[in-house]
Scaffold this motif. Structure first.
Motif, PDB file in Angstrom:
ATOM      1  N   ASP A 322       0.831  -1.215   0.000  1.00  0.00           N
ATOM      2  CA  ASP A 322       0.000   0.000   0.000  1.00  0.00           C
ATOM      3  C   ASP A 322       0.860   1.258   0.000  1.00  0.00           C
ATOM      4  O   ASP A 322       0.529   2.251  -0.654  1.00  0.00           O
ATOM      5  N   ALA A 323       1.967   1.232   0.743  1.00  0.00           N
ATOM      6  CA  ALA A 323       2.851   2.400   0.799  1.00  0.00           C
ATOM      7  C   ALA A 323       3.511   2.649  -0.550  1.00  0.00           C
ATOM      8  O   ALA A 323       3.642   3.804  -0.986  1.00  0.00           O
ATOM      9  N   VAL A 324       3.904   1.576  -1.226  1.00  0.00           N
ATOM     10  CA  VAL A 324       4.500   1.720  -2.553  1.00  0.00           C
ATOM     11  C   VAL A 324       3.476   2.268  -3.537  1.00  0.00           C
ATOM     12  O   VAL A 324       3.761   3.183  -4.320  1.00  0.00           O
ATOM     13  N   ARG A 325       2.280   1.712  -3.484  1.00  0.00           N
ATOM     14  CA  ARG A 325       1.220   2.179  -4.387  1.00  0.00           C
ATOM     15  C   ARG A 325       0.977   3.678  -4.206  1.00  0.00           C
ATOM     16  O   ARG A 325       0.857   4.429  -5.182  1.00  0.00           O
ATOM     17  N   GLU A 326       0.907   4.129  -2.951  1.00  0.00           N
ATOM     18  CA  GLU A 326       0.623   5.538  -2.697  1.00  0.00           C
ATOM     19  C   GLU A 326       1.707   6.440  -3.274  1.00  0.00           C
ATOM     20  O   GLU A 326       1.411   7.484  -3.860  1.00  0.00           O
ATOM     21  N   LEU A 327       2.968   6.032  -3.126  1.00  0.00           N
ATOM     22  CA  LEU A 327       4.046   6.857  -3.657  1.00  0.00           C
ATOM     23  C   LEU A 327       4.037   6.892  -5.185  1.00  0.00           C
ATOM     24  O   LEU A 327       4.359   7.919  -5.793  1.00  0.00           O
ATOM     25  N   LEU A 328       3.672   5.787  -5.802  1.00  0.00           N
ATOM     26  CA  LEU A 328       3.626   5.754  -7.260  1.00  0.00           C
ATOM     27  C   LEU A 328       2.469   6.588  -7.807  1.00  0.00           C
ATOM     28  O   LEU A 328       2.595   7.246  -8.849  1.00  0.00           O
ATOM     29  N   VAL A 329       1.355   6.586  -7.090  1.00  0.00           N
ATOM     30  CA  VAL A 329       0.156   7.289  -7.558  1.00  0.00           C
ATOM     31  C   VAL A 329       0.194   8.766  -7.209  1.00  0.00           C
ATOM     32  O   VAL A 329      -0.215   9.627  -8.012  1.00  0.00           O
ATOM     33  N   ASP A 330       0.675   9.089  -6.005  1.00  0.00           N
ATOM     34  CA  ASP A 330       0.679  10.470  -5.526  1.00  0.00           C
ATOM     35  C   ASP A 330       1.982  11.154  -5.936  1.00  0.00           C
ATOM     36  O   ASP A 330       2.971  11.176  -5.192  1.00  0.00           O
ATOM     37  N   GLY A 331       1.977  11.720  -7.130  1.00  0.00           N
ATOM     38  CA  GLY A 331       3.181  12.349  -7.648  1.00  0.00           C
ATOM     39  C   GLY A 331       3.663  13.508  -6.806  1.00  0.00           C
ATOM     40  O   GLY A 331       4.879  13.711  -6.641  1.00  0.00           O
ATOM     41  N   GLU A 332       2.749  14.281  -6.246  1.00  0.00           N
ATOM     42  CA  GLU A 332       3.140  15.434  -5.433  1.00  0.00           C
ATOM     43  C   GLU A 332       3.896  14.984  -4.184  1.00  0.00           C
ATOM     44  O   GLU A 332       4.928  15.561  -3.826  1.00  0.00           O
ATOM     45  N   LYS A 333       3.390  13.935  -3.522  1.00  0.00           N
ATOM     46  CA  LYS A 333       4.057  13.423  -2.323  1.00  0.00           C
ATOM     47  C   LYS A 333       5.427  12.852  -2.678  1.00  0.00           C
ATOM     48  O   LYS A 333       6.417  13.087  -1.971  1.00  0.00           O
ATOM     49  N   ARG A 334       5.479  12.107  -3.780  1.00  0.00           N
ATOM     50  CA  ARG A 334       6.739  11.500  -4.180  1.00  0.00           C
ATOM     51  C   ARG A 334       7.797  12.558  -4.511  1.00  0.00           C
ATOM     52  O   ARG A 334       8.956  12.450  -4.106  1.00  0.00           O
ATOM     53  N   LEU A 335       7.419  13.577  -5.220  1.00  0.00           N
ATOM     54  CA  LEU A 335       8.369  14.633  -5.575  1.00  0.00           C
ATOM     55  C   LEU A 335       8.814  15.417  -4.347  1.00  0.00           C
ATOM     56  O   LEU A 335       9.970  15.838  -4.251  1.00  0.00           O
ATOM     57  N   ARG A 336       7.903  15.608  -3.398  1.00  0.00           N
ATOM     58  CA  ARG A 336       8.271  16.302  -2.160  1.00  0.00           C
ATOM     59  C   ARG A 336       9.315  15.479  -1.391  1.00  0.00           C
ATOM     60  O   ARG A 336      10.305  16.013  -0.886  1.00  0.00           O
ATOM     61  N   MET A 337       9.096  14.149  -1.316  1.00  0.00           N
ATOM     62  CA  MET A 337      10.066  13.272  -0.656  1.00  0.00           C
ATOM     63  C   MET A 337      11.384  13.250  -1.408  1.00  0.00           C
ATOM     64  O   MET A 337      12.467  13.226  -0.805  1.00  0.00           O
ATOM     65  N   SER A 338      11.306  13.260  -2.742  1.00  0.00           N
ATOM     66  CA  SER A 338      12.509  13.251  -3.552  1.00  0.00           C
ATOM     67  C   SER A 338      13.377  14.472  -3.251  1.00  0.00           C
ATOM     68  O   SER A 338      14.592  14.352  -3.068  1.00  0.00           O
ATOM     69  N   ASP A 339      12.754  15.632  -3.174  1.00  0.00           N
ATOM     70  CA  ASP A 339      13.501  16.850  -2.867  1.00  0.00           C
ATOM     71  C   ASP A 339      14.109  16.784  -1.471  1.00  0.00           C
ATOM     72  O   ASP A 339      15.270  17.166  -1.256  1.00  0.00           O
ATOM     73  N   GLU A 340      13.322  16.289  -0.516  1.00  0.00           N
ATOM     74  CA  GLU A 340      13.799  16.293   0.870  1.00  0.00           C
ATOM     75  C   GLU A 340      14.922  15.284   1.097  1.00  0.00           C
ATOM     76  O   GLU A 340      15.906  15.572   1.781  1.00  0.00           O
ATOM     77  N   VAL A 341      14.794  14.077   0.517  1.00  0.00           N
ATOM     78  CA  VAL A 341      15.836  13.083   0.729  1.00  0.00           C
ATOM     79  C   VAL A 341      17.146  13.514   0.058  1.00  0.00           C
ATOM     80  O   VAL A 341      18.236  13.284   0.591  1.00  0.00           O
ATOM     81  N   ALA A 342      17.051  14.198  -1.086  1.00  0.00           N
ATOM     82  CA  ALA A 342      18.252  14.683  -1.770  1.00  0.00           C
ATOM     83  C   ALA A 342      18.970  15.745  -0.941  1.00  0.00           C
ATOM     84  O   ALA A 342      20.193  15.881  -1.026  1.00  0.00           O
ATOM     85  N   ARG A 343      18.209  16.501  -0.136  1.00  0.00           N
ATOM     86  CA  ARG A 343      18.830  17.511   0.737  1.00  0.00           C
ATOM     87  C   ARG A 343      19.353  16.899   2.033  1.00  0.00           C
ATOM     88  O   ARG A 343      20.280  17.419   2.645  1.00  0.00           O
ATOM     89  N   TRP A 344      18.742  15.795   2.467  1.00  0.00           N
ATOM     90  CA  TRP A 344      19.034  15.225   3.784  1.00  0.00           C
ATOM     91  C   TRP A 344      20.271  14.325   3.786  1.00  0.00           C
ATOM     92  O   TRP A 344      21.098  14.383   4.699  1.00  0.00           O
ATOM     93  N   VAL A 345      20.443  13.467   2.766  1.00  0.00           N
ATOM     94  CA  VAL A 345      21.491  12.447   2.840  1.00  0.00           C
ATOM     95  C   VAL A 345      22.921  12.974   2.677  1.00  0.00           C
ATOM     96  O   VAL A 345      23.859  12.297   3.143  1.00  0.00           O
ATOM     97  N   PRO A 346      23.159  14.136   2.052  1.00  0.00           N
ATOM     98  CA  PRO A 346      24.559  14.569   1.922  1.00  0.00           C
ATOM     99  C   PRO A 346      25.283  14.814   3.241  1.00  0.00           C
ATOM    100  O   PRO A 346      26.507  14.980   3.246  1.00  0.00           O
ATOM    101  N   GLN A 347      24.562  14.822   4.351  1.00  0.00           N
ATOM    102  CA  GLN A 347      25.229  15.010   5.645  1.00  0.00           C
ATOM    103  C   GLN A 347      26.083  13.808   6.034  1.00  0.00           C
ATOM    104  O   GLN A 347      26.941  13.904   6.918  1.00  0.00           O
ATOM    105  N   PHE A 348      25.866  12.661   5.382  1.00  0.00           N
ATOM    106  CA  PHE A 348      26.600  11.449   5.736  1.00  0.00           C
ATOM    107  C   PHE A 348      27.793  11.283   4.801  1.00  0.00           C
ATOM    108  O   PHE A 348      27.655  10.874   3.650  1.00  0.00           O
ATOM    109  N   HIS A 349      28.989  11.619   5.314  1.00  0.00           N
ATOM    110  CA  HIS A 349      30.215  11.602   4.516  1.00  0.00           C
ATOM    111  C   HIS A 349      31.137  10.479   4.977  1.00  0.00           C
ATOM    112  O   HIS A 349      31.334  10.269   6.174  1.00  0.00           O
ATOM    113  N   TRP A 350      31.735   9.777   4.019  1.00  0.00           N
ATOM    114  CA  TRP A 350      32.704   8.740   4.379  1.00  0.00           C
ATOM    115  C   TRP A 350      33.915   9.342   5.090  1.00  0.00           C
ATOM    116  O   TRP A 350      34.485   8.725   5.998  1.00  0.00           O
ATOM    117  N   ASP A 351      34.329  10.540   4.687  1.00  0.00           N
ATOM    118  CA  ASP A 351      35.487  11.156   5.342  1.00  0.00           C
ATOM    119  C   ASP A 351      35.250  11.327   6.840  1.00  0.00           C
ATOM    120  O   ASP A 351      36.151  11.100   7.661  1.00  0.00           O
TER     121      ASP A 351
END
Length: 367
Positions: A322-351
């Motif tokens: 159900d969660a996968v279906r919602e993300l595939l159908v709800d483009g606005e929610k998916r794009l909002r998550m896409s923007d947020e995850v792209a901003r959030w993960v760069p804080q984790f650096h191997w260095d």
């Protein structure tokens, strides 16, 4: 002052069954070598591997097989041969128990606790023995050692085994990937699952998602990236579900191809039974691809911010679908998550991960 560091891990990055755990410890090993430390990586042999090899400043010594490496590490006294200042003992369920033969400081790295995985991989007796070693014997053997966990979830599970949380440092996975601006998102609904093809990764759940959704989404696709001995079973499952034309098995791919597939997908699926952190969550996130995972897996609770960078669900596979279906159908929610995850993960650096490891090892050696 440069340290002599010996690492015990049952696989290296070129092992056919290597995964995120190997990416983590090999990146740490190479980072330490680059900082001037002398690093020896004791691991298992496999077809085509050299028994001795230096790669990116790390000296690899390969002996024994999947299980034979453990007694050989103890019986052959590898620790005394290399005379380290500090030892990293990677406990992938089964520990090396190096404090039994080592007079040197030991740091025990734990990605996650394997309580749920033992019965999936082994029969009842072996699973019971393995869990006793991991949960009872190991905490006693390592009672004077420092621990490193890759997430808060793992540290919490270690405390349930009686390990003082003050003895556990948390050092997350990092990422060295950059967004692929020249890789467009798929024009049709697309899913990707990446990892070793073994039972505990539960790739069947991802296949079941496809079977449930293709009726409403006839252009849906799933890319399965990775290899492992469970692949024939998964291919049989695809045939039984009748979804052959929707699923592509890519096998082991290059880093570039892996990131291309992650960048092109709409949603990344992580149906694993257990993860210490979930490195691919960050690797997908750098490209703006959100992840759906199970809370019960542990580590995804730390690598995913629920309903912001991805979705965490309960233990019911239907909730996962159900969660996968919602993300595939709800483009606005998916794009909002896409923007947020792209901003959030760069804080984790191997260095930063390597720098923290260096500090832990220096403290252990000094102590």
């Amino acid at each position: 002052m440069p340290l002599r560091v010996v690492i015990f891990n049952w696989r290296d990055m070129h092992h056919p069954e290597a995964g995120g755990a190997e990416k983590y410890i090999v990146t740490v090993a190479e980072g330490l070598a680059k900082r001037g430390h002398r690093v020896t990586f004791c691991t298992s042999a496999y077809p085509g591997a050299l028994p001795e090899e230096v790669v990116n400043g790390v000296h690899y010594t390969r002996r024994g097989g999947r299980f034979g490496i453990y007694p050989r590490a103890l019986v052959n006294g590898l620790l005394s041969l290399h005379r380290p200042d500090v030892v990293i003992d990677v406990q992938n369920g089964m520990p090396y128990l190096t404090p039994l033969v080592s007079r040197y400081p030991v740091v025990n790295l734990v990605h996650h606790v394997h309580k749920e995985q033992w019965p999936v991989t082994f029969g009842p007796r072996a699973a019971k023995a393995g869990w006793w070693i991991e949960s009872r014997l190991a905490p006693w053997i390592y009672r004077s050692a420092r621990y490193v966990a890759v997430s808060d979830s793992t540290r919490h599970e270690l405390t349930l085994q009686g390990i003082d949380p003050d003895r556990v440092d948390i050092i997350h996975n990092g990422t060295d990937a950059t967004p692929l601006d020249d890789t467009p998102r798929s024009v049709h609904p697309s899913l990707v699952v990446l990892g070793r093809l073994v039972p505990q990764k539960r790739v069947e759940y991802a296949l079941d998602v496809v079977a449930s959704l293709v009726g409403d989404m006839p252009d849906l696709t799933l890319d399965v990236v990775g290899s492992g001995w469970w692949e024939p079973h998964l291919r049989d499952h695809v045939e039984v579900l009748g979804i052959e034309k929707y699923v592509t098995f890519h096998g082991h791919v290059s880093e570039a191809e892996k990131h291309r597939l992650l960048a092109g997908a709409w949603v990344h699926l992580m149906p694993s039974l257990k993860e210490g952190w979930g490195l691919v969550v960050v690797e997908a996130g750098i490209h703006g691809t959100p992840t759906v995972a199970f809370r019960e897996a542990g580590g995804p609770n730390d690598s995913i911010v629920h309903n912001r960078t991805g979705v965490l669900v309960g233990h019911d596979p239907r909730e996962f679908t159900d969660a996968v279906r919602e993300l595939l159908v709800d483009g606005e929610k998916r794009l909002r998550m896409s923007d947020e995850v792209a901003r959030w993960v760069p804080q984790f650096h191997w260095d930063e991960s390597v720098q923290r490891w260096e500090q832990v090892l220096e403290d252990a050696a000094a102590g």
